[in-house]
Scaffold this motif. Sequence first.
Motif, short mmCIF file in Angstrom:
data_model
loop_
_atom_site.label_atom_id
_atom_site.label_comp_id
_atom_site.label_asym_id
_atom_site.label_seq_id
_atom_site.Cartn_x
_atom_site.Cartn_y
_atom_site.Cartn_z
N ILE A 97 0.87 -1.19 0.00
CA ILE A 97 0.00 0.00 0.00
C ILE A 97 0.90 1.23 0.00
O ILE A 97 1.52 1.57 1.01
CB ILE A 97 -0.94 0.00 1.22
N GLY A 98 0.97 1.83 -1.17
CA GLY A 98 1.96 2.88 -1.46
C GLY A 98 2.91 2.31 -2.49
O GLY A 98 3.58 1.32 -2.21
N SER A 99 2.90 2.89 -3.69
CA SER A 99 3.74 2.35 -4.79
C SER A 99 4.75 3.40 -5.23
O SER A 99 5.01 3.57 -6.43
CB SER A 99 2.84 1.95 -5.96
N GLY A 100 5.31 4.07 -4.25
CA GLY A 100 6.29 5.12 -4.58
C GLY A 100 7.69 4.56 -4.60
O GLY A 100 7.92 3.42 -5.01
N ILE A 140 9.75 3.54 -2.17
CA ILE A 140 9.96 2.30 -1.41
C ILE A 140 9.04 1.20 -1.96
O ILE A 140 9.48 0.06 -2.16
CB ILE A 140 9.71 2.50 0.10
N PHE A 184 -0.51 -1.10 -4.71
CA PHE A 184 -1.67 -0.22 -4.54
C PHE A 184 -1.21 1.22 -4.39
O PHE A 184 -0.20 1.49 -3.72
CB PHE A 184 -2.46 -0.64 -3.29
N ASP A 185 -1.94 2.15 -4.99
CA ASP A 185 -1.67 3.57 -4.77
C ASP A 185 -2.91 4.37 -5.14
O ASP A 185 -3.78 3.87 -5.88
CB ASP A 185 -0.46 4.03 -5.60
N ILE A 186 -2.97 5.60 -4.61
CA ILE A 186 -4.12 6.44 -5.00
C ILE A 186 -3.82 7.17 -6.31
O ILE A 186 -4.72 7.70 -6.95
CB ILE A 186 -4.48 7.49 -3.92
N THR A 189 3.61 1.91 2.86
CA THR A 189 4.49 3.08 2.70
C THR A 189 3.67 4.30 2.29
O THR A 189 4.23 5.35 1.98
CB THR A 189 5.55 2.83 1.62
N PRO A 196 6.93 11.51 2.14
CA PRO A 196 8.25 11.48 2.77
C PRO A 196 8.70 12.90 3.10
O PRO A 196 8.01 13.86 2.76
CB PRO A 196 9.12 10.87 1.66
N LEU A 204 5.74 15.06 9.56
CA LEU A 204 4.83 14.34 8.64
C LEU A 204 3.60 13.81 9.36
O LEU A 204 2.70 13.24 8.75
CB LEU A 204 5.59 13.16 8.02
N VAL A 244 -3.70 9.43 6.36
CA VAL A 244 -3.49 8.32 5.42
C VAL A 244 -3.63 6.99 6.16
O VAL A 244 -4.29 6.06 5.65
CB VAL A 244 -2.11 8.43 4.75
N ASN A 253 6.39 7.24 7.94
CA ASN A 253 6.88 8.04 9.07
C ASN A 253 5.85 9.06 9.57
O ASN A 253 4.97 9.45 8.80
CB ASN A 253 8.11 8.84 8.60
N MET A 297 8.64 -1.14 10.64
CA MET A 297 10.02 -1.31 10.16
C MET A 297 10.80 -0.03 10.42
O MET A 297 10.47 1.02 9.90
CB MET A 297 10.03 -1.62 8.66
N ALA A 298 11.85 -0.15 11.24
CA ALA A 298 12.81 0.94 11.41
C ALA A 298 14.12 0.38 11.96
O ALA A 298 15.19 0.68 11.45
CB ALA A 298 12.27 2.01 12.36
N PRO A 333 15.57 0.86 3.22
CA PRO A 333 14.28 0.63 3.89
C PRO A 333 13.49 -0.54 3.28
O PRO A 333 12.94 -1.37 4.00
CB PRO A 333 13.54 1.96 3.67
O1 TXD Z 1 12.66 3.45 8.34
C1 TXD Z 1 11.58 3.97 8.01
N1 TXD Z 1 10.44 3.53 8.54
C2 TXD Z 1 11.59 5.13 7.02
C3 TXD Z 1 10.20 5.40 6.49
C4 TXD Z 1 12.60 4.99 5.96
C5 TXD Z 1 12.47 5.73 4.81
C6 TXD Z 1 11.21 6.41 4.42
N2 TXD Z 1 10.20 6.40 5.42
C7 TXD Z 1 8.84 6.84 5.09
O2 TXD Z 1 8.20 5.93 4.20
C8 TXD Z 1 8.73 8.17 4.40
O3 TXD Z 1 8.95 9.23 5.31
C9 TXD Z 1 7.32 8.11 3.90
O4 TXD Z 1 6.44 8.43 4.95
C10 TXD Z 1 7.15 6.62 3.54
C11 TXD Z 1 7.23 6.33 2.07
O5 TXD Z 1 8.42 6.82 1.55
P1 TXD Z 1 8.60 6.83 -0.06
O6 TXD Z 1 9.98 7.34 -0.32
O7 TXD Z 1 8.17 5.53 -0.65
O8 TXD Z 1 7.54 7.95 -0.47
P2 TXD Z 1 6.88 8.18 -1.92
O9 TXD Z 1 7.83 7.79 -2.99
O10 TXD Z 1 6.30 9.54 -1.88
O11 TXD Z 1 5.70 7.09 -1.92
C12 TXD Z 1 4.58 7.25 -1.10
C13 TXD Z 1 3.38 6.82 -1.93
C14 TXD Z 1 3.12 7.75 -3.13
O12 TXD Z 1 3.15 6.99 -4.34
C15 TXD Z 1 1.74 8.33 -2.87
O13 TXD Z 1 0.93 8.46 -4.03
C16 TXD Z 1 1.15 7.25 -1.95
O14 TXD Z 1 2.22 6.86 -1.11
N3 TXD Z 1 0.05 7.76 -1.14
C17 TXD Z 1 -1.01 7.00 -0.82
N4 TXD Z 1 -1.28 5.71 -1.10
C18 TXD Z 1 -2.44 5.24 -0.61
N5 TXD Z 1 -3.33 5.98 0.12
C19 TXD Z 1 -3.07 7.28 0.39
N6 TXD Z 1 -3.94 8.02 1.11
C20 TXD Z 1 -1.85 7.84 -0.08
N7 TXD Z 1 -1.30 9.08 0.03
C21 TXD Z 1 -0.12 8.99 -0.63
#
Ligand code: TXD
Length: 319
Positions: A9-12, A14, A33-35, A78, A82, A92, A99, A121, A144-145, A235
Amino acid sequence: MARKKIALIGSGQIGGTLAHLAALKDLGDIVLFDIVDGVPQGKALDISQAAPVEGYDAKITGTSKYEDLKGADVIIVTAGVPRKPGMSRDDLLEINLKVMEQVGAGIAKYAPKAFVICITNPLDAMVWALQKFSGLPTNMVIGMAGVLDSSRFVHFIADELKVSVEDVNAFVLGGHGDTMVPLTRYSTVAGIPLTDIVKMGWMSKETLDAIVQRTRDGGAEIVGLLKTGSAFYAPAASAIAMAESYLKDKKRVLPAAAYLDGQYGLKGTYVGVPVVIGAGGAEKIIEISLNSAEQKAFDKSVASVEGLIEACKKIAPKL
Ligand code: TXD
Protein backbone atom coordinates in the motif's frame (compact mmCIF):
# COMPACT_ATOMS: atom_id res chain seq x y z
CA MET A 1 1.01 -24.98 -1.94
CA ALA A 2 -0.88 -21.86 -3.09
CA ARG A 3 1.36 -18.86 -3.69
CA LYS A 4 1.35 -16.21 -0.98
CA LYS A 5 -0.08 -12.76 -1.68
CA ILE A 6 1.90 -9.64 -0.82
CA ALA A 7 0.12 -6.29 -0.97
CA LEU A 8 2.07 -3.03 -1.05
CA ILE A 9 0.00 0.00 0.00
CA GLY A 10 1.96 2.88 -1.46
CA SER A 11 3.74 2.35 -4.79
CA GLY A 12 6.29 5.12 -4.58
CA GLN A 13 10.04 4.94 -4.14
CA ILE A 14 9.96 2.30 -1.41
CA GLY A 15 6.82 0.54 -2.72
CA GLY A 16 8.29 -0.04 -6.16
CA THR A 17 11.55 -1.29 -4.67
CA LEU A 18 9.61 -3.63 -2.34
CA ALA A 19 7.79 -5.10 -5.33
CA HIS A 20 11.04 -5.65 -7.23
CA LEU A 21 12.78 -7.30 -4.24
CA ALA A 22 9.75 -9.50 -3.39
CA ALA A 23 9.64 -10.63 -7.04
CA LEU A 24 13.38 -11.35 -7.18
CA LYS A 25 13.05 -13.48 -4.01
CA ASP A 26 9.87 -15.09 -5.46
CA LEU A 27 8.07 -14.50 -2.11
CA GLY A 28 4.63 -14.66 -3.73
CA ASP A 29 2.20 -12.78 -5.97
CA ILE A 30 2.37 -9.02 -5.59
CA VAL A 31 -0.31 -6.32 -5.66
CA LEU A 32 0.88 -2.73 -5.85
CA PHE A 33 -1.67 -0.22 -4.54
CA ASP A 34 -1.67 3.57 -4.77
CA ILE A 35 -4.12 6.44 -5.00
CA VAL A 36 -2.21 7.83 -7.99
CA ASP A 37 -3.83 5.77 -10.74
CA GLY A 38 -1.34 4.47 -13.28
CA VAL A 39 1.72 4.38 -11.03
CA PRO A 40 0.98 0.95 -9.47
CA GLN A 41 -0.10 -0.46 -12.81
CA GLY A 42 2.95 0.91 -14.62
CA LYS A 43 5.41 -0.38 -12.03
CA ALA A 44 3.66 -3.79 -11.92
CA LEU A 45 3.91 -4.11 -15.70
CA ASP A 46 7.56 -3.02 -15.72
CA ILE A 47 8.57 -5.51 -12.98
CA SER A 48 6.56 -8.26 -14.75
CA GLN A 49 8.60 -7.58 -17.88
CA ALA A 50 11.80 -8.24 -15.90
CA ALA A 51 10.51 -11.74 -14.98
CA PRO A 52 11.75 -13.46 -18.15
CA VAL A 53 15.23 -12.08 -17.49
CA GLU A 54 15.30 -13.02 -13.78
CA GLY A 55 13.16 -16.17 -13.92
CA TYR A 56 10.55 -15.39 -11.25
CA ASP A 57 6.91 -16.43 -11.78
CA ALA A 58 5.19 -13.93 -9.50
CA LYS A 59 1.90 -12.48 -10.74
CA ILE A 60 2.36 -8.73 -10.30
CA THR A 61 -0.59 -6.35 -10.61
CA GLY A 62 -1.32 -2.70 -9.84
CA THR A 63 -4.52 -1.19 -8.52
CA SER A 64 -6.15 1.76 -6.81
CA LYS A 65 -9.00 -0.38 -5.44
CA TYR A 66 -8.76 -1.71 -1.90
CA GLU A 67 -10.82 -4.79 -2.80
CA ASP A 68 -7.84 -6.02 -4.83
CA LEU A 69 -5.97 -6.50 -1.53
CA LYS A 70 -8.45 -9.24 -0.58
CA GLY A 71 -6.83 -12.13 1.27
CA ALA A 72 -3.31 -10.66 1.32
CA ASP A 73 -0.93 -12.61 3.59
CA VAL A 74 1.50 -9.73 4.04
CA ILE A 75 0.82 -6.02 3.68
CA ILE A 76 3.63 -3.45 3.64
CA VAL A 77 2.49 0.15 4.10
CA THR A 78 4.49 3.08 2.70
CA ALA A 79 1.49 5.25 1.83
CA GLY A 80 1.99 8.88 2.79
CA VAL A 81 4.49 11.61 2.16
CA PRO A 82 8.25 11.48 2.77
CA ARG A 83 10.24 14.39 4.17
CA LYS A 84 12.09 17.11 2.29
CA PRO A 85 15.40 18.66 3.40
CA GLY A 86 15.02 20.55 6.65
CA MET A 87 11.90 18.58 7.66
CA SER A 88 11.89 16.21 10.62
CA ARG A 89 10.06 12.87 10.49
CA ASP A 90 7.68 14.31 13.11
CA ASP A 91 6.61 17.05 10.66
CA LEU A 92 4.83 14.34 8.64
CA LEU A 93 2.55 13.31 11.50
CA GLU A 94 -0.66 15.15 10.71
CA ILE A 95 -0.80 14.39 7.00
CA ASN A 96 0.29 10.76 7.34
CA LEU A 97 -2.07 10.08 10.25
CA LYS A 98 -5.00 10.77 7.92
CA VAL A 99 -3.49 8.32 5.42
CA MET A 100 -3.16 5.64 8.14
CA GLU A 101 -6.89 5.99 8.88
CA GLN A 102 -7.79 5.24 5.25
CA VAL A 103 -5.25 2.42 5.01
CA GLY A 104 -6.40 0.90 8.32
CA ALA A 105 -10.01 0.82 7.13
CA GLY A 106 -9.01 -0.84 3.85
CA ILE A 107 -6.98 -3.51 5.64
CA ALA A 108 -9.74 -4.20 8.18
CA LYS A 109 -12.27 -4.69 5.38
CA TYR A 110 -10.27 -6.74 2.89
CA ALA A 111 -7.28 -8.39 4.65
CA PRO A 112 -7.89 -8.66 8.41
CA LYS A 113 -5.71 -11.79 8.65
CA ALA A 114 -2.62 -10.16 7.10
CA PHE A 115 0.74 -9.55 8.77
CA VAL A 116 1.12 -5.79 8.41
CA ILE A 117 4.50 -4.06 8.25
CA CYS A 118 4.27 -0.27 8.53
CA ILE A 119 7.05 1.91 7.10
CA THR A 120 5.35 5.33 6.88
CA ASN A 121 6.88 8.04 9.07
CA PRO A 122 6.89 9.13 11.85
CA LEU A 123 7.14 5.36 12.12
CA ASP A 124 6.49 4.56 15.79
CA ALA A 125 3.35 6.75 15.93
CA MET A 126 2.12 5.63 12.50
CA VAL A 127 2.36 1.92 13.30
CA TRP A 128 0.58 2.54 16.62
CA ALA A 129 -2.20 4.43 14.80
CA LEU A 130 -2.41 1.85 12.01
CA GLN A 131 -2.98 -0.95 14.54
CA LYS A 132 -5.72 1.12 16.21
CA PHE A 133 -7.41 2.14 12.94
CA SER A 134 -7.25 -1.39 11.49
CA GLY A 135 -8.19 -3.22 14.69
CA LEU A 136 -5.84 -6.08 13.76
CA PRO A 137 -4.22 -8.04 16.65
CA THR A 138 -1.16 -6.23 18.02
CA ASN A 139 1.14 -9.14 17.15
CA MET A 140 0.12 -8.82 13.49
CA VAL A 141 1.01 -5.13 13.09
CA ILE A 142 4.68 -4.15 13.31
CA GLY A 143 6.86 -1.21 12.27
CA MET A 144 10.02 -1.31 10.16
CA ALA A 145 12.81 0.94 11.41
CA GLY A 146 15.22 -1.01 13.61
CA VAL A 147 16.40 -3.31 10.81
CA LEU A 148 17.20 -0.23 8.71
CA ASP A 149 18.88 1.69 11.56
CA SER A 150 20.90 -1.41 12.57
CA SER A 151 21.89 -1.99 8.95
CA ARG A 152 23.16 1.59 8.69
CA PHE A 153 25.09 1.05 11.94
CA VAL A 154 26.61 -2.21 10.56
CA HIS A 155 27.58 -0.54 7.29
CA PHE A 156 29.45 2.28 9.05
CA ILE A 157 31.23 -0.14 11.44
CA ALA A 158 32.22 -2.59 8.68
CA ASP A 159 33.38 0.29 6.48
CA GLU A 160 35.51 1.75 9.28
CA LEU A 161 37.06 -1.57 10.35
CA LYS A 162 37.37 -2.85 6.74
CA VAL A 163 35.62 -6.13 7.61
CA SER A 164 32.74 -7.99 6.01
CA VAL A 165 29.23 -6.84 6.87
CA GLU A 166 28.49 -10.55 7.38
CA ASP A 167 30.53 -10.54 10.59
CA VAL A 168 29.11 -7.38 12.11
CA ASN A 169 25.92 -7.55 14.15
CA ALA A 170 24.44 -4.30 15.39
CA PHE A 171 21.61 -3.47 17.75
CA VAL A 172 19.44 -0.38 17.76
CA LEU A 173 16.66 0.15 20.33
CA GLY A 174 14.01 2.81 20.72
CA GLY A 175 12.12 5.09 18.37
CA HIS A 176 13.02 5.75 14.74
CA GLY A 177 14.24 9.25 15.27
CA ASP A 178 17.09 11.35 16.62
CA THR A 179 16.68 9.66 20.01
CA MET A 180 17.23 6.09 18.67
CA VAL A 181 19.62 4.05 20.83
CA PRO A 182 22.41 2.23 18.95
CA LEU A 183 23.64 -0.21 21.60
CA THR A 184 27.44 -0.53 21.38
CA ARG A 185 27.52 -3.10 24.21
CA TYR A 186 25.27 -5.51 22.29
CA SER A 187 26.78 -4.84 18.86
CA THR A 188 29.64 -7.13 17.83
CA VAL A 189 32.29 -7.89 15.24
CA ALA A 190 32.51 -11.70 15.05
CA GLY A 191 31.07 -11.82 18.55
CA ILE A 192 33.47 -9.22 19.96
CA PRO A 193 31.41 -6.40 21.56
CA LEU A 194 32.18 -2.95 20.14
CA THR A 195 33.11 -1.82 23.65
CA ASP A 196 35.93 -4.43 23.56
CA ILE A 197 36.88 -3.36 20.02
CA VAL A 198 37.55 0.08 21.53
CA LYS A 199 39.46 -1.40 24.51
CA MET A 200 41.60 -3.43 22.05
CA GLY A 201 42.42 -0.19 20.24
CA TRP A 202 40.92 -1.39 16.93
CA MET A 203 38.62 1.65 16.92
CA SER A 204 38.81 4.81 19.02
CA LYS A 205 35.92 5.85 21.31
CA GLU A 206 35.62 9.09 19.31
CA THR A 207 35.26 7.18 16.03
CA LEU A 208 32.60 4.91 17.56
CA ASP A 209 30.69 7.87 18.97
CA ALA A 210 30.81 9.53 15.54
CA ILE A 211 29.44 6.33 13.95
CA VAL A 212 26.61 6.22 16.51
CA GLN A 213 25.70 9.82 15.67
CA ARG A 214 25.94 9.19 11.89
CA THR A 215 23.55 6.26 12.35
CA ARG A 216 21.08 8.55 14.14
CA ASP A 217 21.41 11.05 11.29
CA GLY A 218 21.33 8.32 8.62
CA GLY A 219 17.96 9.29 7.18
CA ALA A 220 18.61 13.04 7.18
CA GLU A 221 22.00 12.54 5.47
CA ILE A 222 20.31 10.86 2.50
CA VAL A 223 17.41 13.34 2.41
CA GLY A 224 20.03 16.12 2.26
CA LEU A 225 21.81 14.43 -0.66
CA LEU A 226 18.71 13.42 -2.67
CA LYS A 227 16.81 16.66 -1.96
CA THR A 228 13.62 15.28 -3.55
CA GLY A 229 12.85 12.40 -1.17
CA SER A 230 14.26 9.97 1.37
CA ALA A 231 16.06 6.63 1.44
CA PHE A 232 14.31 3.71 -0.25
CA TYR A 233 16.71 0.86 -1.16
CA ALA A 234 17.77 0.02 2.42
CA PRO A 235 14.28 0.63 3.89
CA ALA A 236 12.78 -1.72 1.30
CA ALA A 237 15.42 -4.41 1.89
CA SER A 238 14.78 -4.15 5.63
CA ALA A 239 11.02 -4.61 5.34
CA ILE A 240 11.46 -7.56 2.95
CA ALA A 241 13.68 -9.30 5.55
CA MET A 242 10.81 -8.96 8.06
CA ALA A 243 8.21 -10.16 5.55
CA GLU A 244 10.38 -13.16 4.64
CA SER A 245 10.78 -14.13 8.32
CA TYR A 246 6.97 -14.17 8.62
CA LEU A 247 6.26 -15.97 5.33
CA LYS A 248 8.91 -18.67 5.91
CA ASP A 249 8.42 -18.83 9.71
CA LYS A 250 12.14 -18.15 10.08
CA LYS A 251 11.87 -16.92 13.71
CA ARG A 252 14.50 -14.25 13.03
CA VAL A 253 15.37 -11.97 15.95
CA LEU A 254 15.07 -8.50 14.46
CA PRO A 255 14.81 -4.98 15.92
CA ALA A 256 11.34 -3.63 15.08
CA ALA A 257 8.65 -1.31 16.39
CA ALA A 258 6.45 -3.79 18.27
CA TYR A 259 3.48 -3.46 20.62
CA LEU A 260 4.62 -3.59 24.26
CA ASP A 261 2.19 -5.06 26.78
CA GLY A 262 4.28 -4.67 29.93
CA GLN A 263 7.70 -5.48 28.47
CA TYR A 264 10.38 -2.90 29.35
CA GLY A 265 7.82 -1.56 31.84
CA LEU A 266 5.70 -0.19 28.97
CA LYS A 267 2.07 -0.88 28.06
CA GLY A 268 0.20 0.12 24.92
CA THR A 269 3.18 1.71 23.18
CA TYR A 270 4.97 0.76 19.98
CA VAL A 271 8.74 1.19 20.11
CA GLY A 272 11.85 -0.46 18.64
CA VAL A 273 12.84 -3.61 20.53
CA PRO A 274 14.24 -7.06 19.60
CA VAL A 275 11.38 -9.23 18.28
CA VAL A 276 11.10 -12.85 17.16
CA ILE A 277 9.22 -12.74 13.83
CA GLY A 278 7.63 -15.99 12.60
CA ALA A 279 4.33 -17.35 11.28
CA GLY A 280 2.64 -15.94 14.40
CA GLY A 281 3.79 -12.44 13.50
CA ALA A 282 5.60 -10.65 16.34
CA GLU A 283 5.87 -13.85 18.38
CA LYS A 284 8.09 -12.78 21.27
CA ILE A 285 9.47 -9.50 22.58
CA ILE A 286 13.00 -9.99 23.94
CA GLU A 287 13.75 -7.98 27.07
CA ILE A 288 17.49 -7.29 27.31
CA SER A 289 19.01 -5.80 30.44
CA LEU A 290 20.08 -2.17 30.10
CA ASN A 291 22.69 -0.36 32.17
CA SER A 292 21.80 3.05 33.60
CA ALA A 293 23.10 5.04 30.61
CA GLU A 294 21.28 2.75 28.13
CA GLN A 295 18.10 2.88 30.21
CA LYS A 296 18.26 6.68 30.29
CA ALA A 297 18.67 6.87 26.51
CA PHE A 298 15.85 4.34 25.99
CA ASP A 299 13.53 6.24 28.34
CA LYS A 300 14.25 9.46 26.39
CA SER A 301 13.43 7.72 23.12
CA VAL A 302 10.23 6.23 24.54
CA ALA A 303 9.20 9.67 25.81
CA SER A 304 9.55 11.15 22.32
CA VAL A 305 7.48 8.31 20.83
CA GLU A 306 4.79 8.73 23.51
CA GLY A 307 4.74 12.45 22.73
CA LEU A 308 3.95 11.66 19.09
CA ILE A 309 1.26 9.19 20.14
CA GLU A 310 -0.31 11.88 22.34
CA ALA A 311 -0.26 14.24 19.35
CA CYS A 312 -2.10 11.57 17.31
CA LYS A 313 -4.77 11.26 20.02
CA LYS A 314 -5.30 15.04 19.94
CA ILE A 315 -5.73 15.03 16.14
CA ALA A 316 -7.88 11.89 16.03
CA PRO A 317 -9.76 11.67 19.36
CA LYS A 318 -11.25 8.31 18.39
CA LEU A 319 -7.76 6.73 18.70
O1 TXD B 1 12.66 3.45 8.34
C1 TXD B 1 11.58 3.97 8.01
N1 TXD B 1 10.44 3.53 8.54
C2 TXD B 1 11.59 5.13 7.02
C3 TXD B 1 10.20 5.40 6.49
C4 TXD B 1 12.60 4.99 5.96
C5 TXD B 1 12.47 5.73 4.81
C6 TXD B 1 11.21 6.41 4.42
N2 TXD B 1 10.20 6.40 5.42
C7 TXD B 1 8.84 6.84 5.09
O2 TXD B 1 8.20 5.93 4.20
C8 TXD B 1 8.73 8.17 4.40
O3 TXD B 1 8.95 9.23 5.31
C9 TXD B 1 7.32 8.11 3.90
O4 TXD B 1 6.44 8.43 4.95
C10 TXD B 1 7.15 6.62 3.54
C11 TXD B 1 7.23 6.33 2.07
O5 TXD B 1 8.42 6.82 1.55
P1 TXD B 1 8.60 6.83 -0.06
O6 TXD B 1 9.98 7.34 -0.32
O7 TXD B 1 8.17 5.53 -0.65
O8 TXD B 1 7.54 7.95 -0.47
P2 TXD B 1 6.88 8.18 -1.92
O9 TXD B 1 7.83 7.79 -2.99
O10 TXD B 1 6.30 9.54 -1.88
O11 TXD B 1 5.70 7.09 -1.92
C12 TXD B 1 4.58 7.25 -1.10
C13 TXD B 1 3.38 6.82 -1.93
C14 TXD B 1 3.12 7.75 -3.13
O12 TXD B 1 3.15 6.99 -4.34
C15 TXD B 1 1.74 8.33 -2.87
O13 TXD B 1 0.93 8.46 -4.03
C16 TXD B 1 1.15 7.25 -1.95
O14 TXD B 1 2.22 6.86 -1.11
N3 TXD B 1 0.05 7.76 -1.14
C17 TXD B 1 -1.01 7.00 -0.82
N4 TXD B 1 -1.28 5.71 -1.10
C18 TXD B 1 -2.44 5.24 -0.61
N5 TXD B 1 -3.33 5.98 0.12
C19 TXD B 1 -3.07 7.28 0.39
N6 TXD B 1 -3.94 8.02 1.11
C20 TXD B 1 -1.85 7.84 -0.08
N7 TXD B 1 -1.30 9.08 0.03
C21 TXD B 1 -0.12 8.99 -0.63
